[in-house]
Write a protein that holds these residues in place. Structure first.
Motif, mmCIF file in Angstrom:
data_model
loop_
_atom_site.group_PDB
_atom_site.id
_atom_site.type_symbol
_atom_site.label_atom_id
_atom_site.label_comp_id
_atom_site.label_asym_id
_atom_site.label_seq_id
_atom_site.Cartn_x
_atom_site.Cartn_y
_atom_site.Cartn_z
ATOM 1 N N UNK A 52 -0.031 -51.947 63.866
ATOM 2 C CA UNK A 52 0.426 -50.441 63.873
ATOM 3 C C UNK A 52 1.558 -50.415 62.959
ATOM 4 N N UNK A 53 2.441 -51.475 62.486
ATOM 5 C CA UNK A 53 3.254 -51.496 61.364
ATOM 6 C C UNK A 53 2.690 -51.172 59.854
ATOM 7 N N UNK A 96 4.423 -40.999 64.388
ATOM 8 C CA UNK A 96 5.119 -42.259 63.742
ATOM 9 C C UNK A 96 6.082 -42.957 64.775
ATOM 10 N N UNK A 97 7.133 -41.876 65.325
ATOM 11 C CA UNK A 97 7.958 -42.379 66.491
ATOM 12 C C UNK A 97 7.356 -42.868 67.695
ATOM 13 N N UNK A 98 6.259 -42.352 68.000
ATOM 14 C CA UNK A 98 5.406 -42.731 69.165
ATOM 15 C C UNK A 98 4.975 -44.158 69.008
ATOM 16 N N UNK A 99 4.459 -44.461 67.752
ATOM 17 C CA UNK A 99 3.803 -45.520 67.352
ATOM 18 C C UNK A 99 5.200 -46.666 67.316
ATOM 19 N N UNK A 133 -0.373 -43.875 64.593
ATOM 20 C CA UNK A 133 0.440 -43.014 63.814
ATOM 21 C C UNK A 133 -0.200 -41.620 63.398
ATOM 22 N N UNK A 134 -1.473 -41.452 63.266
ATOM 23 C CA UNK A 134 -1.900 -40.232 63.103
ATOM 24 C C UNK A 134 -2.243 -39.293 64.276
ATOM 25 N N UNK A 170 12.677 -48.442 64.789
ATOM 26 C CA UNK A 170 12.927 -47.278 65.417
ATOM 27 C C UNK A 170 13.865 -46.384 64.572
ATOM 28 N N UNK A 171 14.690 -46.802 63.794
ATOM 29 C CA UNK A 171 15.390 -46.161 62.859
ATOM 30 C C UNK A 171 15.608 -46.861 61.447
#
Length: 301
Positions: free
Chosen positions: A180-181, A204-207, A199-200, A254-255
């Motif tokens: 996933x990265x 992205x945030x959820x992933x 991510x699609x 995450x950030x």
């Protein structure tokens, strides 16, 4: 000729297959005290390598439409037209048949059956179906990529063991945060190819949060070898340090400081798995001889 050999080698995804075979070989060494039997080590490694290479080639054959529209895969032999589908099919079949011959005749039937199941799981079930059907594709399909240490273990012992399944579980849980990265960084590629990567489909945030959750689970799972007596303090210390670093990367993701940080997480995940299995082997080699010498020392006293 050099160009053709290079193209055929590229079909086998040599770097990915090298990691899979590395984990299988570690499984062989962990299965027995000392050195594994040379026959199982040599021919087991060869058979697993051939099967993994066959699966990689079938993967590219099935994914040729996707590969053509993704930047990451656009230079693969089928995508560029340097090889045609018939050539790839024959090559993949030849590798697959050769792997089964080697494993059945020179290793054992159980390893051949499990290897064939892994080949079908990756080349057909994951690539042809799961990859296109669900954003949980890499989670469900990850079992095929997690099986190499089990194959290494059965190649040496001819039987399954809970310790081998622990190694499989580690790779199974490692696969989602690892892949996933990469998917975060390559999400435009997957979107263009209409592949429903997480991510699609979910953003992205959820992933990123899912990567963190799976990383926490991974750190817990990697404690199992020490908790069940498979490994000792050497492995436990190494797993704790490696897991702590992986957690740092997952939390930082995450950030992230920049867009490429996801690739740093991806790259570290590869180093992490190799180092984790190296610690397993180091613990096995350093601790096992001491345990074996214990009764002898007691008798001499």
């Amino acid at each position: 000729m050099k160009l053709s050999l290079s193209q055929y080698l590229q079909l086998t995804k040599p770097r990915i297959v090298a990691l899979l075979v590395f984990c299988a070989v570690i499984g062989m060494f962990l299965a027995v005290p000392g050195m594994p039997p040379w026959r199982a080590l040599v021919f087991g490694t060869l058979g697993i390598w051939l099967a993994s290479s066959s699966a990689a080639a079938f993967n590219q054959l099935i994914d040729q439409r996707i590969d053509k529209v993704m930047v990451r895969t656009a230079n693969r032999p089928l995508a560029t037209g340097n090889l045609n589908p018939r050539q790839v099919f024959v090559f993949a079949m030849a590798l697959g048949i050769a792997s089964m011959v080697v494993l059945v005749l020179l290793v054992n039937t159980l390893t051949a059956v499990l290897t064939f199941a892994g080949l079908i799981g990756y080349a057909v079930i994951y690539t042809a179906f799961l990859k296109r059907a669900t954003p949980q594709n890499i989670v469900i399909g990850g079992l095929a990529g997690a099986i190499p240490p089990v194959l290494g273990w059965t190649a040496v012992t001819g039987s399954l063991h809970p310790y081998a399944l622990q190694l499989c579980l580690i790779i199974f849980v490692w696969t989602p945060p690892h892949f996933w990265a990469l998917a975060i960084f390559r999400r435009d590629d997957y979107s263009r190819a209409q592949v429903p990567m997480l991510p699609v489909t979910h953003g992205v945030v959820y992933t990123r949060w899912h990567i963190l959750f799976y990383t926490v689970l991974l750190v817990l799972v990697t404690l199992l070898p020490a908790m069940t007596g498979m490994s000792g303090l050497i492995y436990l210390g190494g797993a704790a340090v490696l897991g702590g670093a992986f957690l740092y990367y997952a939390v930082r993701l995450l950030n992230p400081p920049d867009e490429r940080f996801a690739m740093k997480v991806f790259s570290y995940s590869i180093v992490y798995l190799m180092a984790l299995f190296a610690f397993l082997l180091a613990d096995h080699w350093l601790v096992e001889p001491i345990l074996q010498q214990g009764p002898v020392l007691q008798q001499t006293v």
